[in-house]
Design a protein around this motif. Structure first.
Motif, PDB file in Angstrom:
ATOM      1  N   PRO A 177      -4.354  35.128  26.365  1.00 45.62           N
ATOM      2  CA  PRO A 177      -4.947  34.638  25.116  1.00 45.62           C
ATOM      3  C   PRO A 177      -4.945  33.111  24.992  1.00 45.62           C
ATOM      4  CG  PRO A 177      -3.489  36.480  24.679  1.00 45.62           C
ATOM      5  CD  PRO A 177      -3.344  36.159  26.129  1.00 45.62           C
ATOM      6  N   TYR A 178      -4.009  32.423  25.638  1.00 47.33           N
ATOM      7  CA  TYR A 178      -4.022  30.966  25.443  1.00 47.33           C
ATOM      8  C   TYR A 178      -5.238  30.310  26.081  1.00 47.33           C
ATOM      9  CZ  TYR A 178      -1.370  30.255  29.921  1.00 47.33           C
ATOM     10  OH  TYR A 178      -0.919  30.235  31.202  1.00 47.33           O
ATOM     11  N   ILE A 179      -5.833  30.997  27.052  1.00 48.51           N
ATOM     12  CA  ILE A 179      -7.089  30.481  27.595  1.00 48.51           C
ATOM     13  C   ILE A 179      -8.198  30.655  26.543  1.00 48.51           C
ATOM     14  CG2 ILE A 179      -8.787  30.712  29.447  1.00 48.51           C
ATOM     15  CD1 ILE A 179      -6.075  29.623  30.357  1.00 48.51           C
ATOM     16  N   ASP A 180      -8.198  31.820  25.872  1.00 49.23           N
ATOM     17  CA  ASP A 180      -9.145  32.026  24.765  1.00 49.23           C
ATOM     18  C   ASP A 180      -8.971  30.941  23.707  1.00 49.23           C
ATOM     19  OD1 ASP A 180     -10.360  34.211  25.807  1.00 49.23           O
ATOM     20  OD2 ASP A 180      -9.305  35.692  24.591  1.00 49.23           O
ATOM     21  N   ALA A 181      -7.709  30.675  23.373  1.00 47.48           N
ATOM     22  CA  ALA A 181      -7.447  29.670  22.344  1.00 47.48           C
ATOM     23  C   ALA A 181      -7.956  28.297  22.777  1.00 47.48           C
ATOM     24  CB  ALA A 181      -5.950  29.613  22.041  1.00 47.48           C
ATOM     25  N   ALA A 182      -7.787  27.989  24.070  1.00 43.77           N
ATOM     26  CA  ALA A 182      -8.258  26.685  24.566  1.00 43.77           C
ATOM     27  C   ALA A 182      -9.775  26.597  24.480  1.00 43.77           C
ATOM     28  CB  ALA A 182      -7.795  26.481  26.008  1.00 43.77           C
ATOM     29  N   TRP A 190     -13.770  22.673  33.018  1.00 46.61           N
ATOM     30  CA  TRP A 190     -12.931  21.787  33.807  1.00 46.61           C
ATOM     31  C   TRP A 190     -11.589  21.566  33.153  1.00 46.61           C
ATOM     32  CZ3 TRP A 190     -13.020  20.875  38.608  1.00 46.61           C
ATOM     33  CH2 TRP A 190     -14.230  20.905  39.313  1.00 46.61           C
ATOM     34  N   ARG A 191     -11.621  21.406  31.837  1.00 47.35           N
ATOM     35  CA  ARG A 191     -10.360  21.148  31.163  1.00 47.35           C
ATOM     36  C   ARG A 191      -9.446  22.357  31.237  1.00 47.35           C
ATOM     37  NH1 ARG A 191      -8.234  17.105  28.311  1.00 47.35           N
ATOM     38  NH2 ARG A 191      -6.420  17.729  27.116  1.00 47.35           N
ATOM     39  N   VAL A 192     -10.027  23.546  31.054  1.00 45.92           N
ATOM     40  CA  VAL A 192      -9.221  24.763  31.171  1.00 45.92           C
ATOM     41  C   VAL A 192      -8.610  24.836  32.567  1.00 45.92           C
ATOM     42  CG1 VAL A 192      -9.321  27.279  31.270  1.00 45.92           C
ATOM     43  CG2 VAL A 192     -10.440  26.064  29.407  1.00 45.92           C
TER      44      VAL A 192
ATOM     45  N   LEU B  50     -16.583  33.742  18.870  1.00 49.66           N
ATOM     46  CA  LEU B  50     -17.464  33.422  19.996  1.00 49.66           C
ATOM     47  C   LEU B  50     -16.738  33.495  21.333  1.00 49.66           C
ATOM     48  CD1 LEU B  50     -19.478  30.401  18.556  1.00 49.66           C
ATOM     49  CD2 LEU B  50     -19.597  32.809  17.968  1.00 49.66           C
ATOM     50  N   LEU B  51     -15.711  34.343  21.397  1.00 47.55           N
ATOM     51  CA  LEU B  51     -14.933  34.443  22.629  1.00 47.55           C
ATOM     52  C   LEU B  51     -15.277  35.696  23.418  1.00 47.55           C
ATOM     53  CD1 LEU B  51     -11.469  33.275  21.308  1.00 47.55           C
ATOM     54  CD2 LEU B  51     -12.939  32.088  22.935  1.00 47.55           C
ATOM     55  N   HIS B  52     -16.117  36.550  22.853  1.00 44.54           N
ATOM     56  CA  HIS B  52     -16.482  37.778  23.561  1.00 44.54           C
ATOM     57  C   HIS B  52     -17.949  38.072  23.303  1.00 44.54           C
ATOM     58  CE1 HIS B  52     -15.582  41.600  25.511  1.00 44.54           C
ATOM     59  NE2 HIS B  52     -16.408  42.150  24.654  1.00 44.54           N
ATOM     60  N   ARG B  53     -18.712  38.271  24.390  1.00 45.38           N
ATOM     61  CA  ARG B  53     -20.146  38.511  24.230  1.00 45.38           C
ATOM     62  C   ARG B  53     -20.383  39.947  23.811  1.00 45.38           C
ATOM     63  NH1 ARG B  53     -24.873  36.735  26.473  1.00 45.38           N
ATOM     64  NH2 ARG B  53     -23.846  35.205  27.764  1.00 45.38           N
ATOM     65  N   PRO B  54     -21.040  40.154  22.672  1.00 43.06           N
ATOM     66  CA  PRO B  54     -21.323  41.521  22.255  1.00 43.06           C
ATOM     67  C   PRO B  54     -22.444  42.118  23.109  1.00 43.06           C
ATOM     68  CG  PRO B  54     -22.264  39.976  20.711  1.00 43.06           C
ATOM     69  CD  PRO B  54     -21.524  39.155  21.723  1.00 43.06           C
ATOM     70  N   ALA B  55     -22.418  43.440  23.273  1.00 47.14           N
ATOM     71  CA  ALA B  55     -23.463  44.100  24.063  1.00 47.14           C
ATOM     72  C   ALA B  55     -24.773  44.112  23.271  1.00 47.14           C
ATOM     73  CB  ALA B  55     -23.036  45.521  24.404  1.00 47.14           C
ATOM     74  N   ALA B  56     -24.656  44.196  21.948  1.00 48.19           N
ATOM     75  CA  ALA B  56     -25.846  44.166  21.108  1.00 48.19           C
ATOM     76  C   ALA B  56     -25.462  43.589  19.752  1.00 48.19           C
ATOM     77  CB  ALA B  56     -26.412  45.575  20.943  1.00 48.19           C
ATOM     78  N   TRP B  69     -21.721  32.377  24.698  1.00 45.43           N
ATOM     79  CA  TRP B  69     -20.365  32.814  24.361  1.00 45.43           C
ATOM     80  C   TRP B  69     -19.379  32.119  25.242  1.00 45.43           C
ATOM     81  CZ3 TRP B  69     -20.685  35.713  20.112  1.00 45.43           C
ATOM     82  CH2 TRP B  69     -21.963  36.215  19.829  1.00 45.43           C
ATOM     83  N   ARG B  70     -18.149  32.100  24.806  1.00 46.72           N
ATOM     84  CA  ARG B  70     -17.084  31.396  25.534  1.00 46.72           C
ATOM     85  C   ARG B  70     -17.535  29.973  25.862  1.00 46.72           C
ATOM     86  NH1 ARG B  70     -13.041  34.856  26.694  1.00 46.72           N
ATOM     87  NH2 ARG B  70     -12.111  33.505  28.249  1.00 46.72           N
ATOM     88  N   HIS B  71     -17.471  29.583  27.153  1.00 44.23           N
ATOM     89  CA  HIS B  71     -17.829  28.202  27.487  1.00 44.23           C
ATOM     90  C   HIS B  71     -19.298  27.907  27.220  1.00 44.23           C
ATOM     91  CE1 HIS B  71     -14.055  26.955  29.143  1.00 44.23           C
ATOM     92  NE2 HIS B  71     -13.997  28.029  29.893  1.00 44.23           N
ATOM     93  N   ALA B  72     -20.123  28.954  27.230  1.00 41.42           N
ATOM     94  CA  ALA B  72     -21.556  28.732  27.063  1.00 41.42           C
ATOM     95  C   ALA B  72     -21.934  28.505  25.599  1.00 41.42           C
ATOM     96  CB  ALA B  72     -22.328  29.918  27.629  1.00 41.42           C
ATOM     97  N   ALA B  73     -21.033  28.745  24.679  1.00 41.38           N
ATOM     98  CA  ALA B  73     -21.316  28.477  23.269  1.00 41.38           C
ATOM     99  C   ALA B  73     -21.226  26.970  23.045  1.00 41.38           C
ATOM    100  CB  ALA B  73     -20.308  29.193  22.382  1.00 41.38           C
ATOM    101  N   PRO B  74     -22.147  26.403  22.241  1.00 47.04           N
ATOM    102  CA  PRO B  74     -22.070  24.960  21.985  1.00 47.04           C
ATOM    103  C   PRO B  74     -20.692  24.621  21.392  1.00 47.04           C
ATOM    104  CG  PRO B  74     -24.044  25.914  21.016  1.00 47.04           C
ATOM    105  CD  PRO B  74     -23.247  27.038  21.531  1.00 47.04           C
ATOM    106  N   ARG B  75     -20.155  23.483  21.804  1.00 45.74           N
ATOM    107  CA  ARG B  75     -18.800  23.149  21.400  1.00 45.74           C
ATOM    108  C   ARG B  75     -18.652  23.047  19.871  1.00 45.74           C
ATOM    109  NH1 ARG B  75     -16.307  17.866  23.895  1.00 45.74           N
ATOM    110  NH2 ARG B  75     -15.387  19.112  25.541  1.00 45.74           N
TER     111      ARG B  75
END
Lengths: 291, 220
Positions: A177-182, A190-192, B50-56, B69-75
């Motif tokens: 989870p701490y990766i999620d939090a980051a 890169w930072r992760v 925005l940490l998990h991509r939904p299927a729909a 989602w995740r890194h692909a979501a705008p900061r």
């Protein structure tokens, strides 16, 4: 009853701890002695390790020659120190190179996933399926004898386990989870990797590298013993053992024994050190040790 | 508005754990999401952060549909939703001191070391962490203290929304009350929306403006 059980447990703990401290102390002293010997003896002792004295050939250990002399009258103690120096250099550079290759491949496989991961790991499997000494022989056979072919040969055959270790470690860290939090806190890929994944993996990779140094030394010796490693005039532990082979049958034990010990003792010392390091690897254990 | 529209989500190719879930959190509003364990509410919380991509389905933040989602979501979108997880032990990098842990998001978005340190200290104080505690590493503090640090990390970028996934499940009553108060103070000051996920009806009823049952917003 409970009291007794507690007491005996306390005693075992204390004695295993004493053994552990003793092992790590002896290992540290040995490694330090080896480092001092290979670093200081050549510049400080103005004796020529190549100096041939045929009137002194194959003399057993004495005060003038503590390890005896070889079949052309060279001082074996000096030859062993020079041999250790070369073997250690090969071991260190090869282990470092293998660790870097392994870390990069393992991390790349874990981070990219999918087809890249599968392709890289099948490559690792393919390399692992061939006996690595044989593979190493193929590599050195392609070049003229020398230090670099041996290093390349050992490095190219020893990154596989590091790649596996690093890959699995990165995979397990990545799902925390701490990766999620980051990521939620705005961290880039890169930072992760630089801030959370790499520092988590480096101790493991470092430990693998340290354990690989003696292994690489043994490979150098094996290749030299087979006549494929370093040129014969250059003292290396493998060459020393190789050239002593004949005299052993004639009953002269010292030209084989001392280079052999020079190979075995540093190996055991490094293993002891690595064991102590493994103990300290995890941060929780580190703070317990400080207490 | 933080809108979750008809979200279906799962892991790999297995059966989805969330089916057709819809939920809206208005700015300044506190919504409690109540459900039994294993029903998929944590997955929905991760979708909302925005940490998990939904299927729909769609996540819409202030009228803007989310595509990455995740890194692909705008900061800016990612950092607009702060998130606190259930287990502080797993949510904190064991190598970072609490001070660094809290300052990490500020450093990640490019603030200077000095500014990050100053604001981290301010936020730490707001969650009740001061002095020597901030120099310790995660294994040297209690669950409650670590969860305070995780909450501070989530608040340090001043998000417009906060997702608390069972934030207080591991904590005792007084720490729970303290953390809920911190969240409430923050919400009032910044008019932030809250999605609090949990299974404790009494707590969520007292904490939130409205509490919805999982069975009401998602298909079984």
């Amino acid at each position: 009853m409970a009291d007794l059980a507690w007491k005996s447990q306390g005693r075992t703990r204390r004695s295993t701890r004493t053994v552990r401290v003793a092992v790590s102390t002896v290992s540290t002293v040995t490694v330090a002695a080896v480092a001092l010997a290979v670093l200081l003896v050549p510049p400080l002792v103005q004796l020529d390790q190549q100096a041939v004295d045929l009137s002194m050939k194959l003399r057993p250990p004495s005060l003038a020659h503590p390890f005896g002399t070889d079949d052309v009258g060279r001082d074996l103690l000096l030859r062993c120190v020079y041999g250790l120096r070369v073997s250690l250099l090969v071991g260190l550079v090869a282990a470092l190179a293998a660790t870097v290759i392994g870390t990069v491949v393992g991390a790349a496989a874990a981070v990219s996933g999918g087809w890249t991961d599968r392709a890289l790991m099948r490559l690792v499997d393919t390399f692992s399926s061939v006996p690595h000494l044989l593979l190493g022989i193929f590599v050195v056979a392609m070049f003229r004898p020398g230090v670099w072919p041996v290093i390349v040969s050992v490095a190219l055959t020893h990154w596989l386990s590091t790649a596996r270790i690093v890959r699995s470690e990165v995979l397990s860290l990545r799902s925390r989870p701490y990766i999620d939090a980051a990521i939620s806190g705005g961290a880039t890929r890169w930072r992760v990797a630089a801030r959370h994944l790499l520092p988590g993996v480096l101790p493991q990779a470092g430990l693998a590298a340290v354990l690989m140094v003696p292994h690489a030394m043994w490979h150098e010796s094996a290749l030299s013993f087979l006549g494929l490693g370093l040129p014969t005039h250059q003292a290396s532990l493998g060459n020393l053992v190789q050239s002593a082979r004949g005299s052993l049958l004639a009953g002269d034990w010292w030209p084989t024994l001392f280079p052999g010990l020079f190979l075995i003792i540093p190996t055991l010392a490094v293993a002891g050190l690595a064991g102590a390091w493994r103990e300290r690897l995890n941060p929780r254990r580190r703070s317990e040790l400080m207490l | 508005m933080l809108e979750l529209r008809d979200i279906t989500a799962g892991y790999d190719r297995r059966e989805p754990v969330v089916r057709g879930a819809s939920l809206t959190v208005a700015p300044g509003e506190a919504v409690g999401l109540l459900g039994p364990s294993g029903c998929g509410k944590s997955t929905l919380a991760k979708v909302a952060a925005l940490l998990h991509r939904p299927a729909a389905g769609q996540v819409v933040i202030d009228g803007e549909p989310v595509n990455g989602w995740r890194h692909a979501a705008p900061r800016t979108l990612r950092t607009a939703v702060g998130v606190v997880f259930q287990q502080p032990r797993l949510s904190a990098d064991p190598r970072l001191r609490l001070r660094e842990l809290i300052a990490e998001p500020l450093r990640a978005v490019g603030r200077s070391r000095a500014e990050a340190a100053a604001r981290a200290l301010e936020t730490a104080e707001a969650v009740g962490l001061t002095g020597e505690l901030l120099g310790r590493r995660p294994h040297e503090v209690s669950d409650g203290q670590l969860q305070r640090a995780c909450l501070a990390r989530a608040l340090v970028l001043r998000p417009s929304w906060l997702v608390c996934d069972e934030m207080t499940a591991m904590l005792d009553a007084s720490t729970t009350a303290a953390l809920v108060n911190v969240v409430e103070d923050y919400r009032r000051e910044h008019r932030a929306g809250l999605l609090a996920v949990g299974h404790d009806r009494v707590l969520l009823d007292r904490w939130c403006d409205r509490t919805v049952e999982w069975s009401r917003i998602a298909q079984a």
